[in-house]
Write a protein that holds these residues in place. Structure first.
Motif, PDB file in Angstrom:
ATOM      1  N   PHE A   1      -6.569  79.698 -34.307  1.00 13.78           N
ATOM      2  CA  PHE A   1      -6.319  80.601 -32.751  1.00 13.78           C
ATOM      3  C   PHE A   1      -5.100  81.204 -33.315  1.00 13.78           C
ATOM      4  CE2 PHE A   1      -7.907  76.467 -30.203  1.00 13.78           C
ATOM      5  CZ  PHE A   1      -9.596  77.151 -29.992  1.00 13.78           C
ATOM      6  N   LEU A   2      -4.341  81.558 -34.215  1.00 14.47           N
ATOM      7  CA  LEU A   2      -3.355  82.659 -34.508  1.00 14.47           C
ATOM      8  C   LEU A   2      -4.189  83.461 -34.917  1.00 14.47           C
ATOM      9  CD1 LEU A   2      -0.320  79.902 -35.248  1.00 14.47           C
ATOM     10  CD2 LEU A   2      -0.532  80.659 -33.232  1.00 14.47           C
ATOM     11  N   ASP A   3      -5.124  83.934 -35.671  1.00 10.97           N
ATOM     12  CA  ASP A   3      -5.753  84.441 -36.267  1.00 10.97           C
ATOM     13  C   ASP A   3      -7.064  85.136 -35.356  1.00 10.97           C
ATOM     14  OD1 ASP A   3      -4.395  84.608 -39.019  1.00 10.97           O
ATOM     15  OD2 ASP A   3      -5.509  82.476 -39.320  1.00 10.97           O
ATOM     16  N   SER A   4      -6.406  84.713 -33.497  1.00 12.75           N
ATOM     17  CA  SER A   4      -7.416  85.754 -33.026  1.00 12.75           C
ATOM     18  C   SER A   4      -7.521  87.459 -32.991  1.00 12.75           C
ATOM     19  CB  SER A   4      -7.511  84.793 -31.250  1.00 12.75           C
ATOM     20  OG  SER A   4      -8.662  85.362 -30.818  1.00 12.75           O
ATOM     21  N   PRO A   5      -8.745  88.093 -32.415  1.00 14.90           N
ATOM     22  CA  PRO A   5      -8.541  88.536 -32.079  1.00 14.90           C
ATOM     23  C   PRO A   5      -8.003  89.594 -30.897  1.00 14.90           C
ATOM     24  CG  PRO A   5     -10.443  88.495 -32.232  1.00 14.90           C
ATOM     25  CD  PRO A   5      -9.758  87.860 -33.120  1.00 14.90           C
ATOM     26  N   GLN A   6      -8.005  88.599 -29.947  1.00 17.57           N
ATOM     27  CA  GLN A   6      -8.075  88.395 -28.663  1.00 17.57           C
ATOM     28  C   GLN A   6      -6.185  87.853 -28.887  1.00 17.57           C
ATOM     29  OE1 GLN A   6     -10.509  86.163 -26.350  1.00 17.57           O
ATOM     30  NE2 GLN A   6     -12.062  87.587 -26.197  1.00 17.57           N
ATOM     31  N   GLU A   7      -4.962  89.459 -28.584  1.00 15.41           N
ATOM     32  CA  GLU A   7      -3.920  88.556 -27.985  1.00 15.41           C
ATOM     33  C   GLU A   7      -3.287  87.619 -26.966  1.00 15.41           C
ATOM     34  OE1 GLU A   7      -1.303  91.862 -27.210  1.00 15.41           O
ATOM     35  OE2 GLU A   7      -2.110  92.937 -29.587  1.00 15.41           O
ATOM     36  N   GLU A   8      -4.107  87.234 -25.732  1.00 21.35           N
ATOM     37  CA  GLU A   8      -4.402  86.499 -24.942  1.00 21.35           C
ATOM     38  C   GLU A   8      -4.666  85.016 -25.327  1.00 21.35           C
ATOM     39  OE1 GLU A   8      -5.458  84.178 -20.757  1.00 21.35           O
ATOM     40  OE2 GLU A   8      -6.366  86.614 -21.637  1.00 21.35           O
ATOM     41  N   VAL A   9      -5.126  85.201 -26.630  1.00 19.73           N
ATOM     42  CA  VAL A   9      -5.622  83.340 -27.465  1.00 19.73           C
ATOM     43  C   VAL A   9      -4.935  83.292 -27.897  1.00 19.73           C
ATOM     44  CG1 VAL A   9      -7.384  82.334 -28.915  1.00 19.73           C
ATOM     45  CG2 VAL A   9      -8.077  83.825 -26.797  1.00 19.73           C
ATOM     46  N   VAL A  10      -3.993  84.285 -28.332  1.00 24.62           N
ATOM     47  CA  VAL A  10      -2.447  84.055 -29.718  1.00 24.62           C
ATOM     48  C   VAL A  10      -1.378  83.773 -28.639  1.00 24.62           C
ATOM     49  CG1 VAL A  10      -1.397  85.346 -31.218  1.00 24.62           C
ATOM     50  CG2 VAL A  10      -4.031  85.637 -31.222  1.00 24.62           C
ATOM     51  N   VAL A  11      -1.614  84.165 -27.519  1.00 19.63           N
ATOM     52  CA  VAL A  11      -0.212  84.096 -26.847  1.00 19.63           C
ATOM     53  C   VAL A  11      -0.006  81.984 -26.165  1.00 19.63           C
ATOM     54  CG1 VAL A  11       0.534  84.581 -24.558  1.00 19.63           C
ATOM     55  CG2 VAL A  11       0.518  86.591 -26.052  1.00 19.63           C
ATOM     56  N   ILE A  12      -1.245  82.230 -26.138  1.00 16.38           N
ATOM     57  CA  ILE A  12      -2.103  80.899 -25.441  1.00 16.38           C
ATOM     58  C   ILE A  12      -1.559  79.463 -26.423  1.00 16.38           C
ATOM     59  CG2 ILE A  12      -3.773  78.922 -24.374  1.00 16.38           C
ATOM     60  CD1 ILE A  12      -4.361  81.908 -23.125  1.00 16.38           C
ATOM     61  N   SER A  13      -1.834  79.784 -27.422  1.00 14.45           N
ATOM     62  CA  SER A  13      -1.987  78.979 -28.321  1.00 14.45           C
ATOM     63  C   SER A  13      -0.194  79.039 -29.072  1.00 14.45           C
ATOM     64  CB  SER A  13      -2.791  79.523 -29.682  1.00 14.45           C
ATOM     65  OG  SER A  13      -4.031  79.726 -29.430  1.00 14.45           O
ATOM     66  N   LEU A  14       0.228  80.242 -29.192  1.00 16.40           N
ATOM     67  CA  LEU A  14       1.622  80.017 -29.525  1.00 16.40           C
ATOM     68  C   LEU A  14       2.573  78.976 -28.154  1.00 16.40           C
ATOM     69  CD1 LEU A  14       1.966  83.721 -30.403  1.00 16.40           C
ATOM     70  CD2 LEU A  14       2.205  81.810 -32.029  1.00 16.40           C
ATOM     71  N   GLU A  15       2.371  79.456 -27.375  1.00 21.49           N
ATOM     72  CA  GLU A  15       2.676  78.583 -25.968  1.00 21.49           C
ATOM     73  C   GLU A  15       3.088  77.179 -25.878  1.00 21.49           C
ATOM     74  OE1 GLU A  15       0.849  80.572 -22.522  1.00 21.49           O
ATOM     75  OE2 GLU A  15       2.300  81.895 -22.231  1.00 21.49           O
ATOM     76  N   ALA A  16       1.919  76.332 -26.243  1.00 23.05           N
ATOM     77  CA  ALA A  16       1.407  75.454 -26.618  1.00 23.05           C
ATOM     78  C   ALA A  16       1.758  75.251 -28.178  1.00 23.05           C
ATOM     79  CB  ALA A  16       0.252  75.155 -27.134  1.00 23.05           C
ATOM     80  N   LEU A  17       2.224  75.361 -29.363  1.00 17.07           N
ATOM     81  CA  LEU A  17       2.917  75.318 -30.238  1.00 17.07           C
ATOM     82  C   LEU A  17       4.711  75.211 -30.153  1.00 17.07           C
ATOM     83  CD1 LEU A  17       1.123  77.339 -33.411  1.00 17.07           C
ATOM     84  CD2 LEU A  17       1.184  74.559 -32.520  1.00 17.07           C
ATOM     85  N   GLN A  18       4.823  75.975 -28.954  1.00 16.84           N
ATOM     86  CA  GLN A  18       6.131  76.000 -28.479  1.00 16.84           C
ATOM     87  C   GLN A  18       6.970  74.706 -27.719  1.00 16.84           C
ATOM     88  OE1 GLN A  18       7.439  78.996 -26.031  1.00 16.84           O
ATOM     89  NE2 GLN A  18       9.006  79.898 -26.626  1.00 16.84           N
ATOM     90  N   TYR A  19       5.494  74.220 -26.661  1.00 17.42           N
ATOM     91  CA  TYR A  19       5.746  72.705 -26.053  1.00 17.42           C
ATOM     92  C   TYR A  19       5.704  71.733 -27.231  1.00 17.42           C
ATOM     93  CZ  TYR A  19       5.273  75.279 -21.799  1.00 17.42           C
ATOM     94  OH  TYR A  19       5.802  76.083 -20.858  1.00 17.42           O
ATOM     95  N   LEU A  20       4.956  72.551 -27.879  1.00 15.10           N
ATOM     96  CA  LEU A  20       5.535  70.730 -28.781  1.00 15.10           C
ATOM     97  C   LEU A  20       6.926  70.994 -29.489  1.00 15.10           C
ATOM     98  CD1 LEU A  20       0.895  70.789 -30.555  1.00 15.10           C
ATOM     99  CD2 LEU A  20       2.477  68.978 -28.697  1.00 15.10           C
ATOM    100  N   SER A  21       6.632  72.268 -30.625  1.00 19.31           N
ATOM    101  CA  SER A  21       7.905  72.544 -31.096  1.00 19.31           C
ATOM    102  C   SER A  21       9.290  71.588 -30.793  1.00 19.31           C
ATOM    103  CB  SER A  21       8.236  73.294 -32.057  1.00 19.31           C
ATOM    104  OG  SER A  21       8.934  74.812 -31.080  1.00 19.31           O
ATOM    105  N   LYS A  22       9.593  71.161 -29.135  1.00 13.93           N
ATOM    106  CA  LYS A  22      10.287  71.201 -28.558  1.00 13.93           C
ATOM    107  C   LYS A  22      11.005  69.810 -29.010  1.00 13.93           C
ATOM    108  CE  LYS A  22      10.829  74.698 -25.579  1.00 13.93           C
ATOM    109  NZ  LYS A  22      10.699  75.748 -23.646  1.00 13.93           N
ATOM    110  N   HIS A  23       9.653  69.332 -29.381  1.00 17.33           N
ATOM    111  CA  HIS A  23       9.963  67.611 -28.691  1.00 17.33           C
ATOM    112  C   HIS A  23      10.056  67.219 -30.381  1.00 17.33           C
ATOM    113  CE1 HIS A  23       8.772  63.458 -28.569  1.00 17.33           C
ATOM    114  NE2 HIS A  23       9.055  63.347 -26.757  1.00 17.33           N
ATOM    115  N   PRO A  24      11.006  66.751 -30.326  1.00 24.45           N
ATOM    116  CA  PRO A  24      11.485  65.901 -32.339  1.00 24.45           C
ATOM    117  C   PRO A  24       9.914  65.101 -32.494  1.00 24.45           C
ATOM    118  CG  PRO A  24      13.607  65.237 -30.735  1.00 24.45           C
ATOM    119  CD  PRO A  24      12.257  65.651 -29.905  1.00 24.45           C
ATOM    120  N   ALA A  25       9.697  64.510 -32.126  1.00 18.69           N
ATOM    121  CA  ALA A  25       8.652  64.011 -32.371  1.00 18.69           C
ATOM    122  C   ALA A  25       7.225  64.066 -32.908  1.00 18.69           C
ATOM    123  CB  ALA A  25       8.085  62.463 -31.640  1.00 18.69           C
ATOM    124  N   ASN A  26       7.673  65.718 -32.687  1.00 13.43           N
ATOM    125  CA  ASN A  26       6.307  66.597 -33.362  1.00 13.43           C
ATOM    126  C   ASN A  26       7.458  67.139 -34.557  1.00 13.43           C
ATOM    127  OD1 ASN A  26       4.335  65.878 -31.538  1.00 13.43           O
ATOM    128  ND2 ASN A  26       5.533  67.608 -29.591  1.00 13.43           N
TER     129      ASN A  26
END
Length: 76
Positions: A5-30
């Protein structure tokens, strides 16, 4: 996965995908799984220069979370 989804032409899709990845990146197990995701770090690095501030800032935040892990703080 979310990386596609990071390659989506829709910026809103990219933002939402990045937000999900950001939450995941905060947890050591991920952190290991995210750093092992082929091409993710390079894609995030490219997105840090995006014109959309939400995209560039969130990409930077994710990289910071993951680079701390990569650089030896694997317990955080």
């Amino acid at each position: 996965g979310l990386m596609g989804f990071l390659d989506s032409p829709q910026e809103e899709v990219v933002v939402i995908s990045l937000e999900a990845l950001q939450y995941l990146s905060k947890h050591p197990a991920n952190k290991e799984a995210l750093t092992n995701e082929s091409g993710l770090l390079a894609k995030l690095a490219l997105l840090t220069d995006h014109d959309n501030e939400s995209i560039s800032q969130t990409s930077s935040d994710i990289l910071k979370n993951l680079k701390d892990y990569i650089n030896g703080s694997r317990s955080t």
